[in-house]
Design a protein around this motif. Sequence first.
Motif, mmCIF file in Angstrom:
data_model
loop_
_atom_site.group_PDB
_atom_site.id
_atom_site.type_symbol
_atom_site.label_atom_id
_atom_site.label_comp_id
_atom_site.label_asym_id
_atom_site.label_seq_id
_atom_site.Cartn_x
_atom_site.Cartn_y
_atom_site.Cartn_z
ATOM 1 N N MET A 1 0.821 -1.190 0.000
ATOM 2 C CA MET A 1 0.000 0.000 0.000
ATOM 3 C C MET A 1 0.871 1.262 0.000
ATOM 4 O O MET A 1 0.609 2.189 -0.754
ATOM 5 C CB MET A 1 -0.919 -0.036 1.218
ATOM 6 C CG MET A 1 -1.819 1.125 1.316
ATOM 7 S SD MET A 1 -3.125 0.998 0.138
ATOM 8 C CE MET A 1 -4.418 1.725 1.034
ATOM 9 N N PHE A 2 1.919 1.268 0.853
ATOM 10 C CA PHE A 2 2.811 2.419 0.942
ATOM 11 C C PHE A 2 3.559 2.641 -0.364
ATOM 12 O O PHE A 2 3.708 3.780 -0.818
ATOM 13 C CB PHE A 2 3.799 2.229 2.099
ATOM 14 C CG PHE A 2 4.863 3.277 2.139
ATOM 15 C CD1 PHE A 2 4.561 4.561 2.563
ATOM 16 C CD2 PHE A 2 6.153 2.988 1.735
ATOM 17 C CE1 PHE A 2 5.536 5.541 2.589
ATOM 18 C CE2 PHE A 2 7.132 3.962 1.763
ATOM 19 C CZ PHE A 2 6.828 5.234 2.191
ATOM 20 N N ILE A 3 4.007 1.561 -0.973
ATOM 21 C CA ILE A 3 4.796 1.693 -2.208
ATOM 22 C C ILE A 3 3.917 2.164 -3.371
ATOM 23 O O ILE A 3 4.373 2.925 -4.223
ATOM 24 C CB ILE A 3 5.542 0.386 -2.537
ATOM 25 C CG1 ILE A 3 6.593 0.663 -3.598
ATOM 26 C CG2 ILE A 3 4.605 -0.696 -2.994
ATOM 27 C CD1 ILE A 3 7.700 -0.335 -3.619
ATOM 28 N N ILE A 4 2.663 1.752 -3.393
ATOM 29 C CA ILE A 4 1.755 2.220 -4.453
ATOM 30 C C ILE A 4 1.449 3.709 -4.264
ATOM 31 O O ILE A 4 1.427 4.472 -5.225
ATOM 32 C CB ILE A 4 0.473 1.372 -4.495
ATOM 33 C CG1 ILE A 4 0.820 -0.053 -4.928
ATOM 34 C CG2 ILE A 4 -0.552 1.982 -5.436
ATOM 35 C CD1 ILE A 4 -0.338 -1.002 -4.936
ATOM 36 N N THR A 5 1.263 4.135 -3.015
ATOM 37 C CA THR A 5 1.035 5.546 -2.740
ATOM 38 C C THR A 5 2.258 6.375 -3.125
ATOM 39 O O THR A 5 2.128 7.453 -3.719
ATOM 40 C CB THR A 5 0.715 5.759 -1.246
ATOM 41 O OG1 THR A 5 -0.370 4.901 -0.884
ATOM 42 C CG2 THR A 5 0.346 7.195 -0.961
ATOM 43 N N THR A 6 3.441 5.868 -2.812
ATOM 44 C CA THR A 6 4.674 6.544 -3.216
ATOM 45 C C THR A 6 4.777 6.601 -4.735
ATOM 46 O O THR A 6 5.199 7.614 -5.304
ATOM 47 C CB THR A 6 5.894 5.827 -2.617
ATOM 48 O OG1 THR A 6 5.723 5.690 -1.205
ATOM 49 C CG2 THR A 6 7.166 6.581 -2.902
ATOM 50 N N LEU B 1 8.117 1.991 -10.505
ATOM 51 C CA LEU B 1 7.070 1.327 -11.277
ATOM 52 C C LEU B 1 7.445 -0.123 -11.584
ATOM 53 O O LEU B 1 6.577 -1.003 -11.601
ATOM 54 C CB LEU B 1 6.804 2.102 -12.562
ATOM 55 C CG LEU B 1 5.409 1.971 -13.143
ATOM 56 C CD1 LEU B 1 4.396 2.539 -12.168
ATOM 57 C CD2 LEU B 1 5.313 2.681 -14.458
ATOM 58 N N SER B 2 8.731 -0.385 -11.793
ATOM 59 C CA SER B 2 9.181 -1.764 -12.013
ATOM 60 C C SER B 2 8.957 -2.617 -10.773
ATOM 61 O O SER B 2 8.490 -3.758 -10.865
ATOM 62 C CB SER B 2 10.659 -1.787 -12.388
ATOM 63 O OG SER B 2 10.894 -1.113 -13.573
ATOM 64 N N ILE B 3 9.289 -2.071 -9.617
ATOM 65 C CA ILE B 3 9.089 -2.803 -8.364
ATOM 66 C C ILE B 3 7.612 -3.091 -8.148
ATOM 67 O O ILE B 3 7.222 -4.218 -7.792
ATOM 68 C CB ILE B 3 9.680 -2.012 -7.182
ATOM 69 C CG1 ILE B 3 11.199 -1.988 -7.280
ATOM 70 C CG2 ILE B 3 9.243 -2.599 -5.851
ATOM 71 C CD1 ILE B 3 11.861 -1.020 -6.324
ATOM 72 N N ILE B 4 6.760 -2.102 -8.378
ATOM 73 C CA ILE B 4 5.315 -2.290 -8.205
ATOM 74 C C ILE B 4 4.794 -3.327 -9.194
ATOM 75 O O ILE B 4 4.004 -4.203 -8.833
ATOM 76 C CB ILE B 4 4.570 -0.948 -8.357
ATOM 77 C CG1 ILE B 4 4.914 -0.014 -7.209
ATOM 78 C CG2 ILE B 4 3.060 -1.167 -8.435
ATOM 79 C CD1 ILE B 4 4.421 1.408 -7.399
ATOM 80 N N ALA B 5 5.230 -3.251 -10.445
ATOM 81 C CA ALA B 5 4.751 -4.190 -11.464
ATOM 82 C C ALA B 5 5.180 -5.620 -11.146
ATOM 83 O O ALA B 5 4.382 -6.552 -11.274
ATOM 84 C CB ALA B 5 5.263 -3.771 -12.839
ATOM 85 N N ILE B 6 6.419 -5.808 -10.722
ATOM 86 C CA ILE B 6 6.900 -7.152 -10.381
ATOM 87 C C ILE B 6 6.147 -7.697 -9.178
ATOM 88 O O ILE B 6 5.722 -8.861 -9.171
ATOM 89 C CB ILE B 6 8.422 -7.123 -10.126
ATOM 90 C CG1 ILE B 6 9.158 -6.878 -11.435
ATOM 91 C CG2 ILE B 6 8.895 -8.416 -9.474
ATOM 92 C CD1 ILE B 6 10.627 -6.572 -11.273
#
Length: 110
Positions: A1-6, A50-55
């Motif tokens: 959740m935090f990483i998507i908000t970031t 975005l790469s981290i979120i996508a993976i």
Amino acid sequence: MFIITTGIIINILSIIVLLIGLFHKFEYPKHKAMFGYTVVGSMLIYILLLSIIAIYELFAKHNLYSLILFLCVIAPFVIGKLVNYNSLRKYTIIQIWCYLTSLIILLILL
């Protein structure tokens, strides 16, 4: 959740940076160079995050929206291969649309 908000915050900031470059006429080379460094910095952070979120979304949650995020990560490299000085404005607009697409996907994932 935090990483998507970031990711959403970084995405919005990157869109703002690209819009400034699209509409502002730089008079001094020093200012244009500083703006170039800002664009590169925002794009690197955008691509990494975005790469981290996508993976994570693809492998941990099996979410197919992450495939669209991968396309948004690859887009700057494809655009960079095609762009020249005469078509820079057109490809900047295409890049902003890619950023907006990834922002919509991130808001859906939130």
